[in-house]
Design an enzyme around this catalytic site. Structure first.
Site, PDB file in Angstrom:
ATOM      1  N   HIS A   1       0.818  -1.223   0.000  1.00 43.05           N
ATOM      2  CA  HIS A   1       0.000   0.000   0.000  1.00 43.05           C
ATOM      3  C   HIS A   1       0.851   1.271   0.000  1.00 43.05           C
ATOM      4  CE1 HIS A   1      -3.701   2.175   0.552  1.00 43.05           C
ATOM      5  NE2 HIS A   1      -3.332   2.682   1.710  1.00 43.05           N
TER       6      HIS A   1
HETATM    7  O1  LIG Z   1      -9.947   3.447   4.253  1.00 44.05           O
HETATM    8  C1  LIG Z   1      -9.408   3.861   3.205  1.00 44.05           C
HETATM    9  O2  LIG Z   1      -9.921   3.719   2.087  1.00 44.05           O
HETATM   10  C2  LIG Z   1      -8.111   4.627   3.313  1.00 44.05           C
HETATM   11  C3  LIG Z   1      -7.101   3.928   4.150  1.00 44.05           C
HETATM   12  C4  LIG Z   1      -5.849   4.743   4.322  1.00 44.05           C
HETATM   13  O3  LIG Z   1      -5.845   5.936   4.084  1.00 44.05           O
HETATM   14  C5  LIG Z   1      -4.695   4.074   4.826  1.00 44.05           C
HETATM   15  C6  LIG Z   1      -3.511   4.734   4.826  1.00 44.05           C
HETATM   16  C7  LIG Z   1      -2.406   4.330   5.539  1.00 44.05           C
HETATM   17  C8  LIG Z   1      -1.224   5.028   5.480  1.00 44.05           C
HETATM   18  O4  LIG Z   1      -0.656   5.364   4.339  1.00 44.05           O
HETATM   19  C9  LIG Z   1      -0.533   5.463   6.669  1.00 44.05           C
HETATM   20  O5  LIG Z   1      -1.107   5.336   7.730  1.00 44.05           O
HETATM   21  O6  LIG Z   1       0.617   5.889   6.576  1.00 44.05           O
END
Ligand SMILES: O=C(O)CCC(=O)/C=C/C=C(\O)C(=O)O
Length: 287
Positions: A267
């Site tokens: 991700h």
């Molecule tokens: O729920 C969603 O669609 C979005 C999830 C989200 O924004 C996760 C992001 C995580 C990171 O990049 C972080 O915490 O650094």
């Protein structure tokens, strides 16, 4: 400006924004001096911030002559806390509009990661005259996945960490962020945990918000055709938070989009494949 010439502390700034019903203090980092500005919007995990998400991506843009603004969304890092009862994507877009007005920036390119990408699309729909090019990673719209049960494994781990912010839960979440967890150091875990524990109010308000409205990130699929900006979509093939078919939905809906999928990537494409990501972004922004 060289890599050693900036740090989080030396580029840290605050702005009071008043935009519609929002009246709050936002934190941001401000780097470089170019005529064109790139705004970076971080994801929604506990302890996230512009600096935490994008520290590997700032220098090439600054060295290429861009000004870079990392905005910490309301409810994260050193920005004021908030309970979000409606669309958080739109709330962040409204906050960004307020910040750009304070900074007197009329038009910006935006790089959004996950929640930051959802918020970029909300901003593009609300304020089309304020956008240049868009780069969306691991997000851009909420909504269903045709292939992966939701909430995804990663989103469940985010929720667990918000409710119970321990090092064990942090490691569980971060190991799923990336394809190859061997790059996650003890220092990275500790810095992130310190960020998390320094703002218990943010944690409590995120949990409250999710209880009041579990759909913080609405589905923009039916409105994507309204966005005329050139858009680069970037996904990790092994994204376990926001599945890759969301990227295909964006590709189908955004008239001027192209999609790049990294393999061996979770991700956090901007972190896990930073060098290639940075080259692609520079090429996209300058051609
Ligand atoms: O729920 C969603 O669609 C979005 C999830 C989200 O924004 C996760 C992001 C995580 C990171 O990049 C972080 O915490 O650094």
């Amino acid at each position: 400006m060289t890599a050693t010439a900036f740090s989080e502390a030396s580029t840290s700034r605050f702005a009071r924004i008043k935009e519609g019903d929002l009246d709050l203090q936002l934190h941001y980092n401000d780097l470089g001096e170019g005529a064109e500005t790139v705004v970076m919007l971080h994801g929604s995990g506990p302890g996230a911030s512009g600096w935490a998400n994008f520290n590997r991506n700032i220098e090439p843009l600054v060295n290429a002559g861009f000004r870079v603004i990392l905005m910490d969304c309301p409810g994260w890092s050193k920005s004021d806390t908030i309970v979000s009862e409606g669309s958080r994507s739109n709330l962040n877009a409204q906050a960004l509009k307020g910040l750009l007005d304070v900074l007197k920036l009329t038009r910006v390119h935006i790089i959004g990661n996950s929640m930051g990408a959802h918020s970029t699309v909300a901003f593009a729909l609300e304020y089309p005259e304020r956008i240049g090019k868009l780069i969306l990673m691991g997000g851009g719209t909420g909504g269903p996945s045709a292939f992966v049960p939701q909430p995804t494994e990663g989103i469940k781990l985010i929720g667990a960490l918000y409710r119970d912010p321990t090092i064990e839960n942090l490691k569980k979440m971060m190991n799923v962020f990336v394809f190859d967890a061997s790059g996650l150091t003890d220092e990275l875990f500790q810095t992130r945990l310190d960020n998390i524990l320094s703002r218990r109010d943010h944690l409590e308000n995120f949990v409250k918000s999710s209880t009041l409205n579990p759909k913080q990130f609405p589905d923009f699929s039916h409105r994507l055709h309204e966005i005329n900006a050139d858009t680069l979509l970037v996904w990790g093939r092994e994204d376990r938070f926001v599945p890759m078919d969301t990227g295909l939905r964006l590709l189908a809906g955004l008239p001027r989009a192209q999609l790049h999928v990294f393999n061996r990537c979770g991700h956090w494409a901007q972190w896990e494949h930073a060098d290639k990501f940075n080259r692609m972004v520079l090429d996209f922004l300058t051609h």
